[in-house]
Every structure is written in structure tokens, then in C-alpha cells.
Write an enzyme that holds these catalytic residues in place. Structure first.
Site, mmCIF file in Angstrom:
data_model
loop_
_atom_site.group_PDB
_atom_site.id
_atom_site.type_symbol
_atom_site.label_atom_id
_atom_site.label_comp_id
_atom_site.label_asym_id
_atom_site.label_seq_id
_atom_site.Cartn_x
_atom_site.Cartn_y
_atom_site.Cartn_z
ATOM 1 N N HIS A 53 -0.475 2.492 16.308
ATOM 2 C CA HIS A 53 0.264 3.568 15.634
ATOM 3 C C HIS A 53 -0.673 4.368 14.733
ATOM 4 O O HIS A 53 -1.782 3.944 14.429
ATOM 5 C CB HIS A 53 1.451 3.007 14.838
ATOM 6 C CG HIS A 53 1.085 1.966 13.826
ATOM 7 N ND1 HIS A 53 0.766 0.662 14.156
ATOM 8 C CD2 HIS A 53 0.983 2.024 12.466
ATOM 9 C CE1 HIS A 53 0.505 -0.030 13.063
ATOM 10 N NE2 HIS A 53 0.618 0.778 12.022
ATOM 11 N N ASP A 76 -1.676 -3.233 13.042
ATOM 12 C CA ASP A 76 -1.708 -3.944 11.761
ATOM 13 C C ASP A 76 -2.204 -5.371 11.975
ATOM 14 O O ASP A 76 -1.787 -6.033 12.919
ATOM 15 C CB ASP A 76 -0.311 -3.978 11.129
ATOM 16 C CG ASP A 76 0.107 -2.624 10.595
ATOM 17 O OD1 ASP A 76 -0.720 -1.699 10.595
ATOM 18 O OD2 ASP A 76 1.274 -2.491 10.176
ATOM 19 N N HIS A 129 -4.318 2.562 14.856
ATOM 20 C CA HIS A 129 -4.683 1.167 14.571
ATOM 21 C C HIS A 129 -3.491 0.267 14.852
ATOM 22 O O HIS A 129 -2.362 0.744 14.979
ATOM 23 C CB HIS A 129 -5.092 1.003 13.098
ATOM 24 C CG HIS A 129 -3.956 1.216 12.139
ATOM 25 N ND1 HIS A 129 -3.423 2.472 11.880
ATOM 26 C CD2 HIS A 129 -3.208 0.344 11.412
ATOM 27 C CE1 HIS A 129 -2.422 2.354 11.026
ATOM 28 N NE2 HIS A 129 -2.261 1.070 10.732
ATOM 29 N N LYS A 141 0.871 -1.186 0.000
ATOM 30 C CA LYS A 141 0.000 0.000 0.000
ATOM 31 C C LYS A 141 0.904 1.230 0.000
ATOM 32 O O LYS A 141 1.650 1.457 0.952
ATOM 33 C CB LYS A 141 -0.904 -0.008 1.240
ATOM 34 C CG LYS A 141 -1.926 1.125 1.251
ATOM 35 C CD LYS A 141 -2.943 0.922 2.370
ATOM 36 C CE LYS A 141 -3.914 2.096 2.457
ATOM 37 N NZ LYS A 141 -3.848 2.776 3.746
#
Length: 357
Positions: A290, A236, A234, A215
Site C-alpha cells: 500500500h 507493514d 510498502h 505514528k
């Protein structure tokens, strides 16, 4: 419905606006913690994201090799994020990857739209912007390009940018080399849990099934950076995430109750431990919360590669060796797909509750 050009953050940013639309403004409780990222990066007081030198990861000298492994394991246990240096991927290749991604985002928006994804119909690969997927309806200050880059037989090259001409070759070679680096890291993490070195790699799908999704995040200049986020807080879902960036600061980690801004370390690759490894290790390795800040002076671009297990084939749960009477399993068994659904459901529930509150 394909997202329209008007809803691209890049279009907003270049339109000359001085105030950002309300759907990009973060809730009041978040705003108190958003500062000037350039000032934040200069701060040398307090904790700093660890830098791990991988030069000796395969050293012939047992003690030297073990010292390197211990440093990596300590960072994975304490932080769950680190700057990797001497990672074995050439600076020339990294520069080519960065140049190719930057050149794609410098194309006219109309050209980029030819690669647009269509999340509503399930076509998630391609050029896109965040659609509100939670009850608060908030948006992030970024556009992106998302596509699967490894294994090679699972790629859909028809959606890869043809311009610039080096994009496919540079990105493909980078993915191949990252895949080898992932094997080395997973091996060290396995040994750190007292497992056979190939165990974690096998548990996340092995060479055939572990997917690498890239991404490229494009964060345009923002006229009111103190009100917005490039990416909201969020963790990962991946096993591991590897990140390059264009040396503009933005990444923040929530460490011991405070947001810590990651320094820009030359020639490094940032690596996150994802939820998948946190679950398999029964919480020994951390998947850290993060987020990404934006600024009004410089465009920030980051290249995140998420190493993900197959969605349905594997049941993720703490490995038996990580569980004991004193350390019961912290996570229920779920497929990767169920884990993602669980996170999205919780997020929408939290947003509803905060609205009602």
C-alpha cells in the site's frame, strides 16, 4: 544531527513553492500510476476494500458469531486490509484523538521542533520527517510524530506533547482500547487457522511484550501531487496495523495488479494484516502492498498504530500447523529485527539496481 526546520515538508508546503524539489519526485515508472485522489475515490467500478462489521464478533449465537468471523477471515485472506465498523471504540474518544493530533500539528514549527527525533543517533521517537534510507535518495511528502503508546510501563511520556492538554489522556485511552480490539482480532485469526484462540497473541508477544507504536502522519498540501507520494509503496512489518484518518482520501492498496483507492468510511478504523501475521500464517493472511497519495487542496492526517512483536525475543516463522508437504514454509526463520533489516537491505539493493538499470 537533528533535522532542521527548513527540511520539514510543512515548511516547504507553506513557503509558496509551485514546483516540488527533485528529491520528492517519484521515478518515471511510478508516475504513470499516480492520479487525482479525489477522482480516484469516486470510482465505484472495480474492487473495493471490504467493510467488516464487528458487532457480532462475540455474539452468544454461535452461527451469528461464526458468520462475523468468516467475513473477517475472508477479508484477511483475500485483501489483508479492511474497514472495521462497530469496533467498540466510542466515536467521542476517536474524535478526541483526532483533535489532539491535529492540534499538535497546528502548533508553530518551532514548538514542534522541541519534540524532534534524531534518527542518526537512534532516537526514533518524536517529531520527524523521512530521511532518505535508500540508494535513490527519495523523500516522502509527510512529516510525522512517532511514539510508543502501549504497554504503559514502556512509554516515555517525556516526549509526548504537553499541548494540547488532552493529548496524553485521549491517546492513552485509545491505545488501551485498541489493545483489547487487537486481542479480539488475533483470536478470530487464530481460530481461522484452526488454532487455539489465544495462540497468535502468544506468538506475537502476549499482553506484556506486544508493542503498540503510534505514528501520526501529516501530509501537507502539495503543489504537484501527481509527482509525489505521501508514503511510498510498502507492506507493514507489524502483526496488525490500525489506522484512523481525517476523512481525506489517500490510502491506496495494490490489489490484483492495480492500485485501488480506499473510500472514506465514516466511523471506521482501517486495519492491515502485517508481515508478522503473514509469516506466522505461512501466507494464508495477506500483508498487502500500500501507499499514500497527496493532494493540493486538503491536508491529510492519519493515525497509524502498529502492533509489533518484541525485536529479538521471538523467532518469526510459519507455525507448524500451517505447513504441510503441499504447503512448505514460505518464509525463513527470523527475529522481528532481522525481518526489518532484510526489508531495508532489499529496498536499498532494488534502488541500486534500478539506478544501474
Amino acid at each position: 544531527m537533528v533535522t532542521t526546520v527548513a527540511s520539514r515538508v510543512e515548511s516547504l508546503s507553506s513557503s509558496g513553492i509551485h514546483t516540488i524539489p527533485k528529491e520528492y519526485i517519484r521515478p518515471q515508472e511510478e508516475l504513470t500510476s499516480i492520479g487525482d485522489v479525489f477522482e480516484e475515490e469516486k470510482n465505484i467500478a472495480g474492487p473495493q476494500v471490504p467493510t467488516i462489521d464487528l458487532r457480532d464478533i462475540n455474539s452468544e449465537d454461535k452461527q451469528v458469531r461464526e458468520n462475523c468471523h468468516q467475513e473477517l477471515n475472508k477479508a484477511a485472506t483475500d485483501w489483508g486490509v479492511m474497514h472495521l465498523v462497530n469496533h467498540g471504540i466510542s466515536f467521542d474518544l476517536i474524535d478526541r484523538v483526532r483533535e489532539a493530533g491535529k492540534a499538535f500539528f497546528e502548533l508553530p514549527i518551532e514548538e514542534k521542533e522541541k519534540h524532534a527525533n534524531d534518527q542518526a543517533s537512534g532516537k526514533i521517537q518524536g517529531y520527524g520527517s523521512k530521511l532518505a534510507n535508500n540508494a535513490s535518495g527519495q523523500l516522502e511528502w509527510e512529516d510525522y510524530f512517532f511514539h510508543l503508546v502501549y504497554p504503559e510501563d514502556k512509554r516515555d511520556l517525556s516526549i509526548w506533547p504537553k499541548t494540547p492538554s488532552d493529548y496524553t489522556e485521549a491517546t492513552s485511552e485509545y491505545a488501551r482500547q485498541l489493545r483489547s480490539l487487537a486481542t479480539k482480532i488475533l483470536s478470530v485469526l487464530s481460530i481461522g487457522l484452526g488454532l487455539d484462540e489465544g495462540r497468535l497473541e502468544k506468538e506475537v508477544g502476549g499482553i506484556e511484550e506486544l508493542l503498540l507504536q503510534m505514528k501520526i502522519n501529516y501530509y501537507p498540501k502539495c503543489p504537484q501531487p501527481e509527482l509525489a507520494l505521501g508514503v511510498e509503496a510498502h507492506t507493514d512489518v507489524s502483526a496488525l496495523t490500525f489506522i484512523l484518518h481525517n476523512m481525506v482520501p489517500g490510502l491506496q492498496l495494490f490489489y490484483k495488479g492495480k492500485w485501488v483507492t480506499a473510500k472514506c468510511v465514516p466511523n471506521s478504523i482501517i486495519m492491515h494484516i502485517g508481515d508478522t501475521i503473514e509469516i506466522l500464517s505461512n501466507g494464508k493472511y495477506k500483508s498487502i502492498l500500500h501507499r499514500g497519495l497527496v493532494n493540493k487542496e486538503k491536508v491529510r492526517i492519519s493515525w497509524a498504530v502498529f502492533c509489533e512483536p518484541p525485536k529479538e525475543k521471538i523467532i518469526l516463522k510459519p507455525l507448524p500447523e500451517t505447513v504441510s508437504e503441499t504447503e512448505p514454509p514460505l518464509f525463513p526463520p527470523r527475529t522481528f529485527s532481522q525481518h526489518i533489516e532484510h526489508k531495508l537491505f532489499r529496498k536499498s539493493q532494488d534502488a541500486l539496481l534500478s539506478k544501474e538499470g
